[in-house]
Scaffold this motif. Structure first.
Motif, mmCIF file in Angstrom:
data_model
loop_
_atom_site.group_PDB
_atom_site.id
_atom_site.type_symbol
_atom_site.label_atom_id
_atom_site.label_comp_id
_atom_site.label_asym_id
_atom_site.label_seq_id
_atom_site.Cartn_x
_atom_site.Cartn_y
_atom_site.Cartn_z
ATOM 1 N N SER A 211 -3.121 -4.114 24.697
ATOM 2 C CA SER A 211 -3.340 -5.532 24.997
ATOM 3 C C SER A 211 -3.822 -6.315 23.777
ATOM 4 N N ARG A 212 -4.009 -5.608 22.648
ATOM 5 C CA ARG A 212 -4.446 -6.293 21.418
ATOM 6 C C ARG A 212 -3.451 -5.981 20.296
ATOM 7 N N PRO A 213 -3.236 -6.921 19.390
ATOM 8 C CA PRO A 213 -2.213 -6.702 18.352
ATOM 9 C C PRO A 213 -2.678 -5.789 17.215
ATOM 10 N N SER A 214 -1.692 -5.230 16.516
ATOM 11 C CA SER A 214 -1.974 -4.438 15.309
ATOM 12 C C SER A 214 -1.322 -5.128 14.117
ATOM 13 N N ILE A 215 -1.556 -4.576 12.928
ATOM 14 C CA ILE A 215 -0.925 -5.148 11.727
ATOM 15 C C ILE A 215 0.600 -5.051 11.811
ATOM 16 N N ALA A 216 1.126 -4.124 12.602
ATOM 17 C CA ALA A 216 2.583 -4.023 12.768
ATOM 18 C C ALA A 216 3.123 -5.236 13.527
ATOM 19 N N ASP A 217 2.438 -5.632 14.597
ATOM 20 C CA ASP A 217 2.849 -6.840 15.321
ATOM 21 C C ASP A 217 2.878 -8.042 14.377
ATOM 22 N N LEU A 218 1.826 -8.174 13.600
ATOM 23 C CA LEU A 218 1.699 -9.333 12.719
ATOM 24 C C LEU A 218 2.812 -9.364 11.678
ATOM 25 N N SER A 219 3.084 -8.233 11.054
ATOM 26 C CA SER A 219 4.113 -8.185 10.011
ATOM 27 C C SER A 219 5.491 -8.503 10.587
ATOM 28 N N LEU A 220 5.823 -7.877 11.691
ATOM 29 C CA LEU A 220 7.167 -8.061 12.254
ATOM 30 C C LEU A 220 7.369 -9.474 12.802
ATOM 31 N N VAL A 221 6.363 -10.010 13.464
ATOM 32 C CA VAL A 221 6.525 -11.361 14.017
ATOM 33 C C VAL A 221 6.638 -12.395 12.891
ATOM 34 N N CYS A 222 5.863 -12.238 11.816
ATOM 35 C CA CYS A 222 5.982 -13.187 10.697
ATOM 36 C C CYS A 222 7.386 -13.135 10.108
ATOM 37 N N GLU A 223 7.996 -11.961 10.082
ATOM 38 C CA GLU A 223 9.378 -11.850 9.605
ATOM 39 C C GLU A 223 10.325 -12.611 10.536
ATOM 40 N N ILE A 224 10.142 -12.389 11.831
ATOM 41 C CA ILE A 224 11.012 -13.039 12.824
ATOM 42 C C ILE A 224 10.879 -14.560 12.745
ATOM 43 N N MET A 225 9.671 -15.036 12.475
ATOM 44 C CA MET A 225 9.440 -16.479 12.401
ATOM 45 C C MET A 225 10.310 -17.152 11.337
ATOM 46 N N GLN A 226 10.674 -16.392 10.295
ATOM 47 C CA GLN A 226 11.526 -16.957 9.240
ATOM 48 C C GLN A 226 12.854 -17.463 9.818
ATOM 49 N N LEU A 227 13.272 -16.878 10.931
ATOM 50 C CA LEU A 227 14.543 -17.272 11.555
ATOM 51 C C LEU A 227 14.461 -18.660 12.181
ATOM 52 N N PRO B 46 18.995 -13.747 24.888
ATOM 53 C CA PRO B 46 18.907 -12.582 25.787
ATOM 54 C C PRO B 46 17.650 -11.733 25.568
ATOM 55 N N ARG B 47 16.754 -12.139 24.700
ATOM 56 C CA ARG B 47 15.625 -11.270 24.316
ATOM 57 C C ARG B 47 14.302 -11.793 24.878
ATOM 58 N N GLU B 48 14.176 -11.750 26.176
ATOM 59 C CA GLU B 48 12.988 -12.299 26.812
ATOM 60 C C GLU B 48 11.710 -11.567 26.390
ATOM 61 N N LYS B 49 11.823 -10.244 26.282
ATOM 62 C CA LYS B 49 10.630 -9.475 25.905
ATOM 63 C C LYS B 49 10.157 -9.816 24.497
ATOM 64 N N VAL B 50 11.130 -10.008 23.596
ATOM 65 C CA VAL B 50 10.769 -10.379 22.226
ATOM 66 C C VAL B 50 10.106 -11.754 22.217
ATOM 67 N N ARG B 51 10.684 -12.693 22.975
ATOM 68 C CA ARG B 51 10.110 -14.048 23.013
ATOM 69 C C ARG B 51 8.677 -14.031 23.550
ATOM 70 N N ARG B 52 8.443 -13.195 24.587
ATOM 71 C CA ARG B 52 7.102 -13.101 25.172
ATOM 72 C C ARG B 52 6.123 -12.469 24.173
ATOM 73 N N ILE C 291 6.298 -12.519 20.861
ATOM 74 C CA ILE C 291 5.973 -13.494 19.812
ATOM 75 C C ILE C 291 4.893 -14.453 20.328
ATOM 76 N N GLN C 292 5.062 -14.922 21.567
ATOM 77 C CA GLN C 292 4.080 -15.834 22.144
ATOM 78 C C GLN C 292 2.719 -15.159 22.281
ATOM 79 N N ASN C 293 2.732 -13.893 22.678
ATOM 80 C CA ASN C 293 1.465 -13.139 22.789
ATOM 81 C C ASN C 293 0.736 -13.099 21.451
ATOM 82 N N LEU C 294 1.505 -12.895 20.372
ATOM 83 C CA LEU C 294 0.853 -12.837 19.062
ATOM 84 C C LEU C 294 0.340 -14.209 18.647
ATOM 85 N N LYS C 295 1.128 -15.239 18.922
ATOM 86 C CA LYS C 295 0.654 -16.598 18.619
ATOM 87 C C LYS C 295 -0.666 -16.868 19.334
#
Lengths: 240, 240
Positions: B164-180, B194-200, B202-206
């Motif tokens: 339920s809490r983020p790690s440095i992996a979440d942070l690194s990958l989401v920052c990469e995705i944000m470039q899109l 089609p990527r509802e889980k990914v969208r959720r 990203i929002q969780n990390l925000k």
């Protein structure tokens, strides 16, 4: 607890790094061959081990792990009796090793894989040789080796951290460089001729991990010989 | 001891990850802007900090370090009071995070950088747009996001480790995705629709890193707006 299982194909450079690490450090493990040429890394059974369909991967008890650098860190950290120099507990040494391992992915790794594919192994995988892509990849390999010499091998140390004993970073990078063995001698001379420090560093790692290093690389030397000998492409369908 | 220095450009996704990590965790640091568009990462002064000529890099006292994943591990490990969930001391959690971070380099990172370059940012760097390269890169981005959903987000956890809490992996990958974000809306809809889980996720990390996440991403949103608005390319000469 059951014995550590290492899923590997010795034609894969990160597989070799993990196998050599285990052997040099006397880890009691079982090597499970995943034949990339036969597509075994895409089988449902192996997907249970590594859903990313890549080697190496390990199973330690009930714990599964993939990605060679993560595996090397894990083994160095959890198996008893591994000498500290492989992945020192000292925070700054560990950070420097991580920095080298992370840098590796987008530099030597990318350049090496593409160079080998586009100038030698492509046809064995049903891909054409691409001289333009090969030239671009060679440039990246050369600039990577140049950085290794000027940044990490600039002093008198035998290994990348400037010390007299190797780390997992030395092992990973040298195993990648070894893949270039299957290139033409002219290409190899062009790349390694001016790189005396790199050549000495590779030899230092071979000496420090003998006889396991050469034994685990025998598969690569065999592929090299077959590529030289045979007019027909060596059978090696899948990606390295 | 002098204050931690973080050399960064907020247009660089790994720079943003390190900046957000420092801000969320209340680390007392100085942000030193290295303007990639001005080529400041190639200056002799910055080469003294990072000979690889890339951001981010840090200087902590006399210790210099580059590569964002190595930096995140180092900060999580050495700075007091960083909550354990970012890079847990538990060996298997740490190994899983390393595995995600290592996987990232050759997958989402490669795909994302090439997609953005070949379908949006190329002309601003004096490079032509390359639809064929963009299509190939988009395929890698899509397969990477698909793996993220089926491997790491398959359970009910909010983050990649299933917790339920983020790690440095979440942070690194989401920052990469944000470039899109700077891609055309049609491309983004095709990728993320089609990527509802990914969208959720990203929002969780925000949510977990608010308000720092959005503040550090303002530069990116500005570039996006300028790209939309201006017929002439945005000035951004160097590689991201």
């Amino acid at each position: 607890m059951s014995k550590l299982k290492v899923y590997a194909d010795r034609i894969s450079q990160p597989s070799r790094a993990v196998l050599i690490f285990c052997k040099v450090n006397g880890i009691d493990f079982e090597e499970v061959r995943i034949d990339l040429a036969e597509g075994q890394h895409k089988s449902p059974q192996f997907q249970e081990i590594n859903p990313m369909e890549q080697v190496p991967a390990i199973v330690d008890g009930r714990f599964k792990l993939f990605e060679s650098h993560a595996i090397l860190r894990y083994l160095a950290y959890t198996f008893p009796g591994i000498p500290d120099h492989w992945y020192p507990t000292d925070v700054s040494s560990q950070a420097k090793i991580n920095s080298i391992l992370d840098w590796h992915h987008s530099n030597l790794r990318v350049g090496g894989v593409r160079l080998v594919l586009n100038s030698a192994l492509g046809p064995t995988l049903g891909l054409p040789l691409d001289p333009q892509a090969a030239a671009k990849a060679e440039k990246l390999v050369v600039s990577s080796l140049s950085k290794i010499e000027t940044v990490w091998l600039r002093g008198d140390g035998k290994f990348l951290l400037g010390s007299s004993r190797p780390s997992i970073a030395d092992l990973s990078l040298v195993c990648e460089i070894m893949q270039l063995e299957i290139l033409d001698e002219t290409v190899r001379d062009r790349i390694f001729g001016p790189r005396e420090k790199v050549r000495r560093w590779i030899q230092n790692l071979k000496d420090a991990t003998s006889p396991h290093f050469e034994q685990v690389h025998e598969t690569l030397y065999e592929v090299k010989e077959r590529l030289k000998r045979e007019a027909t492409p060596v059978k090696l369908k899948s990606k390295l």
